[in-house]
Design an enzyme around this catalytic site. Structure first.
Site, PDB file in Angstrom:
ATOM      1  N   ASP A   2      67.041  35.686 -54.735  1.00  0.00           N
ATOM      2  CA  ASP A   2      68.004  35.096 -53.822  1.00  0.00           C
ATOM      3  C   ASP A   2      67.460  35.281 -52.401  1.00  0.00           C
ATOM      4  O   ASP A   2      66.653  36.179 -52.143  1.00  0.00           O
ATOM      5  CB  ASP A   2      69.394  35.730 -53.985  1.00  0.00           C
ATOM      6  CG  ASP A   2      70.484  34.799 -53.456  1.00  0.00           C
ATOM      7  OD1 ASP A   2      70.146  33.853 -52.709  1.00  0.00           O
ATOM      8  OD2 ASP A   2      71.672  35.020 -53.764  1.00  0.00           O
TER       9      ASP A   2
HETATM   10  C1  BGC Z   1      72.982  32.317 -51.931  1.00  0.00           C
HETATM   11  C2  BGC Z   1      72.349  31.471 -53.010  1.00  0.00           C
HETATM   12  C3  BGC Z   1      71.711  30.254 -52.403  1.00  0.00           C
HETATM   13  C4  BGC Z   1      70.701  30.704 -51.367  1.00  0.00           C
HETATM   14  C5  BGC Z   1      69.975  29.559 -50.698  1.00  0.00           C
HETATM   15  C6  BGC Z   1      72.034  32.597 -50.798  1.00  0.00           C
HETATM   16  O1  BGC Z   1      72.717  33.164 -49.723  1.00  0.00           O
HETATM   17  O2  BGC Z   1      73.441  33.528 -52.479  1.00  0.00           O
HETATM   18  O3  BGC Z   1      73.319  31.113 -53.957  1.00  0.00           O
HETATM   19  O4  BGC Z   1      71.128  29.481 -53.402  1.00  0.00           O
HETATM   20  O5  BGC Z   1      71.377  31.434 -50.356  1.00  0.00           O
HETATM   21  O6  BGC Z   1      70.829  28.818 -49.912  1.00  0.00           O
END
Ligand code: BGC
Length: 748
Positions: free
Chosen positions: A261
């Site tokens: 993530d």
């Molecule tokens: C989120 C993810 C997301 C990623 C990219 C993160 O803060 O937890 O779900 O895909 O950002 O935007």
């Protein structure tokens, strides 16, 4: 006897030939080619593939014709194009996408068919945008009613979540786009999400929290997986040996790549040794530090090769979209818009309908629509998972269009909205429609205007609920109370005109103790995508019968729900971590880092174990406001006698379902299991099978539900493996977890 070895060989070959191909095998078609390519790559080129290139891509190798991997946020629409190094809008126009209903709305359809279609819509739009991997579906279990990402996630139940995650995955990948299922695993709170250690026992982990991921990987063939921000039992998910190497790759046979993530990678050795392929974003850990570690002998190049191989498997399974093909047409296409509408139509849940107040009767000529949620657009907000929708039909627009010229529809905002955090400077003048606090009492002027409108109407439709500043990534709700004086307002409206319907616009449950007695009819209308307003009007006016069922429990009060009742949440985890601190404008990035470094690791104990959602309410005999699986229709369904048997590898239940009404309607039939005289501890009952059945007015149909015996196993902690339990089962067939219509006994 002479033939014995040949026969044995033949039998052996037959076994090999009959072994069903695993969907993960799709990733194994290019192993020889991949070996050749790796042999031609320099160490620098290899390491360059292990971290972000831009905010939404990781590198290929141009010299060898290997395309970069392009990611796009889901899970309910392809996110607008951002600038290369951040989330800010790139200012395109061609990237307006389809806004599909959010996760809990999709789950409320209980439709595997629609989850598949939804996936196809997402997959196609990703291709139009030139994206290889969708960061979704988001499939964690909804553990807390207050969870900031409940609206993105599907359900509190693992069987329902797993079935939909599996079909969504198939739908996306059948379009030639890869999924990146997220957030693996036990990502159930936003509070301290970047550091919290979720401490969960192995049985609960396996039976509840991992189930959706397991099905999406093993049966769906998910090509990539996003380890979550949090820790599980001590280790960060992005370097969690048990989750990534032992379970995901070892037991489930995952052959693809893991992508951390954003900001969720924490060390070079941890990530390299314990299962991470790509650091998103930055290169602090899986960049030059990897090369240094090889030089010192801490890591080997062969370890890097293995990571590159796993990435290339995905790269070769997904055809890159050439630059001159991508973004030639607007992302949102009519075909996907139709899917969004169909999902919305089948997701709306009729929670209550006294005196048949719904559908709207023909003598209703004046409708008062009250509440800002009737005009609120829900496509963006909530931090990451937003969509720049090509268009969005609000509930008020949907009602106005459907009402036509003969019915007068008037609107009043009723309450102030709470937009929460605001980026940029505060407005010079206070906005009369904006509250400064979530618990600000009702505004007397707005209330008076709304009451006046209600008095003069034949029917009042009150739009309550939350918004995407209240339910959002990055924080959990402090409670589930209706915000901004909505309770006071709806009480006053009911006194003014008891012909009142409430529509809740929210992603998760809300506390309805005050609202319920003053609302003869209540609908859960969700954040229902770009066609949400159209679908809602169709249900309100009776063009279609409502057929959604709750994918989670509405507790009477928050304290009744398991993690709260057990004192597991909130607790010391309410401290602040890096991500929570992101929203503190008074701190510099360096101060936030320092704060993060000096604080103890926050812990979230899961001592409620597998008693999640209705498993807890049923077993503890706590009556919820609305039970898991609940949802009414405009017709009644008759459930005929159920015949059940266990044979071979499954339990089969058969019965006749009849639509007793005078309109076509769908029913979601649900099969639960209760164990009798069991030596193993079980919840009172568990969902094991379900089906959405469409019946014409008056039609009867025989319905068969099957439970694979594999799904009846439990995780035996002593043996550290799945185990069968031979016992007497009561099969409970019904329209909701608290509305059982037929039962039958079988033994397994
Ligand atoms: C989120 C993810 C997301 C990623 C990219 C993160 O803060 O937890 O779900 O895909 O950002 O935007």
């Amino acid at each position: 006897m002479k033939n014995f070895p040949i026969l044995t060989l033949l039998a052996g070959l037959m076994i090999v030939a009959c072994k069903p191909a695993s969907p993960q095998d799709r990733l194994m078609a290019n192993e020889a080619k991949i070996s050749e390519i790796i042999a031609q790559m320099t160490l620098e080129e290899k390491v360059n593939m292990l971290h972000s290139k831009t905010n939404m891509s990781s590198a290929g190798v141009e010299r060898l014709g290997i395309a970069d991997v392009h990611y796009a946020d889901g899970p309910f629409g392809i996110r607008e194009e951002g600038v290369p190094n951040g989330f800010q809008s790139a200012g395109w126009t061609v990237d307006s996408a389809t806004y599909f209903p959010t996760g809990s709305a999709l789950a409320a359809t209980w439709s595997e068919e629609l989850a598949y279609k939804y996936g196809t819509g997402m997959g196609k739009e990703a291709r139009l945008r030139g994206k290889d991997v969708i960061l979704g579906p988001a499939i964690n279990i909804q553990r807390l009613p207050t969870g900031g990402r409940t609206y993105e996630y599907l359900s509190e139940d693992p069987i329902l979540s797993a079935a939909l995650a599996y079909k969504y995955t198939l739908g996306v990948q059948d379009q030639g786009t890869a999924v990146c299922i997220k957030h693996f695993a036990v990502n159930n709170q936003e509070t301290n999400r970047g550091s919290v250690d979720a401490r969960v026992d192995e049985r609960t982990l396996r039976e509840i929290y991992l189930k959706p991921f397991e099905r999406a990987v093993v049966e769906g063939g998910a090509m990539s997986v996003m380890p979550a921000y949090n820790r599980v039992n001590g280790d960060y998910c992005s370097e969690n040996e048990h989750l990534l190497n032992e379970i995901l790759r070892g037991e489930w046979g995952f052959k693809g790549m893991t992508v951390s993530d954003w900001g969720g990678t924490h060390s070079t050795m941890g990530a390299m040794l314990h299962g991470l392929n790509v650091q998103m974003t930055g290169s602090t850990y899986l960049g030059p530090a990897v090369i240094d570690s090889i030089k010192t002998g801490a890591l080997t190049e062969a370890q890097v090769d293995e990571k590159v191989r796993q990435i290339l498997r995905v790269r070769f399974a997904i055809e890159p979209v050439p630059d001159d093909v991508a973004n030639q047409t607007i992302t949102s296409q009519p075909e996907s818009q139709r899917i969004a509408r169909e999902v919305a139509e089948k997701s709306i849940v009729l929670l209550k309908n006294e005196k048949g107040i719904l559908p709207i009767k023909s003598n209703v000529k004046k409708i008062a629509v009250i509440g800002q949620n009737a005009v609120l657009k829900t496509q963006s907000g909530g931090v990451g998972a937003g969509v720049k929708a090509l268009y969005e039909i609000t509930p008020l627009q949907g009602i106005q269009t459907r009402a036509g010229k003969d019915i007068e529809v008037k609107y009043a905002p009723g309450y102030k909205n709470f937009p929460g955090r605001r980026w940029g400077p505060a407005p010079a003048e206070p906005d009369p429609l904006v509250a400064t606090a979530i618990d600000e009492p009702a505004d007397p002027a707005l209330m008076a205007e709304a009451v006046e409108l209600a008095k003069n109407a034949d029917l009042v439709i009150f739009f309550g609920g939350t918004n995407k500043s209240i339910e959002t990534e990055g924080s959990d709700r402090a409670n589930i109370k209706l915000p901004c004086g909505q309770e006071e307002l709806v009480q006053a409206l009911y006194v003014a005109n008891p012909n009142l319907v409430t529509v809740l616009i929210s992603g998760g449950p809300t506390d309805l103790q005050v609202l319920e007695p003053v609302s003869p009819a209540i609908l859960e209308g969700w954040w229902n995508g770009m066609e949400g307003g159209t679908a809602l009007a169709e249900v309100l006016f009776g063009d279609i019968a409502p057929s959604g069922k709750l994918p989670f429990t509405f507790p009477v009060k928050l304290e009744d729900s398991p993690a709260y009742a057990m004192g597991n949440f909130p607790n010391s985890t309410r401290e602040m971590d890096l991500f929570t601190a992101l929203y503190r404008p008074d701190m510099t990035p360096a101060e936030r880092q320092a704060l993060n470094a000096r604080r103890p690791i926050p812990v979230s104990e899961y001592t409620e174990r597998f008693y999640v959602g209705y498993r807890w309410f049923d077993t503890s005999n706590i009556k919820p406001m609305y039970a898991f699986g609940h949802g009414l229709s405009y017709v009644t369904f008759n459930y005929g006698e159920m015949k059940a048997k266990a044979s071979g590898k499954k339990i089969t239940a058969t019965f006749t379902l009849t639509n007793e009404g005078d309109m076509d309607a769908d029913e979601v039939v649900q099969l639960y299991v209760h164990r009798e005289g069991s030596a193993v501890e079980w919840p009172e009952k568990e969902l094991k099978a379900f089906s959405r059945v469409s019946l014409k007015a008056g039609e009867s149909r025989q319905v068969t539900l099957e439970i694979p015996l594999e799904d009846m196993r439990y995780w035996d902690e002593a043996k550290n493996g799945w185990a069968d339990e031979h016992c007497q089962l009561q099969l409970l067939l019904g329209a909701a977890s608290d509305d059982i219509r037929q039962s039958a006994e079988v033994s397994i």
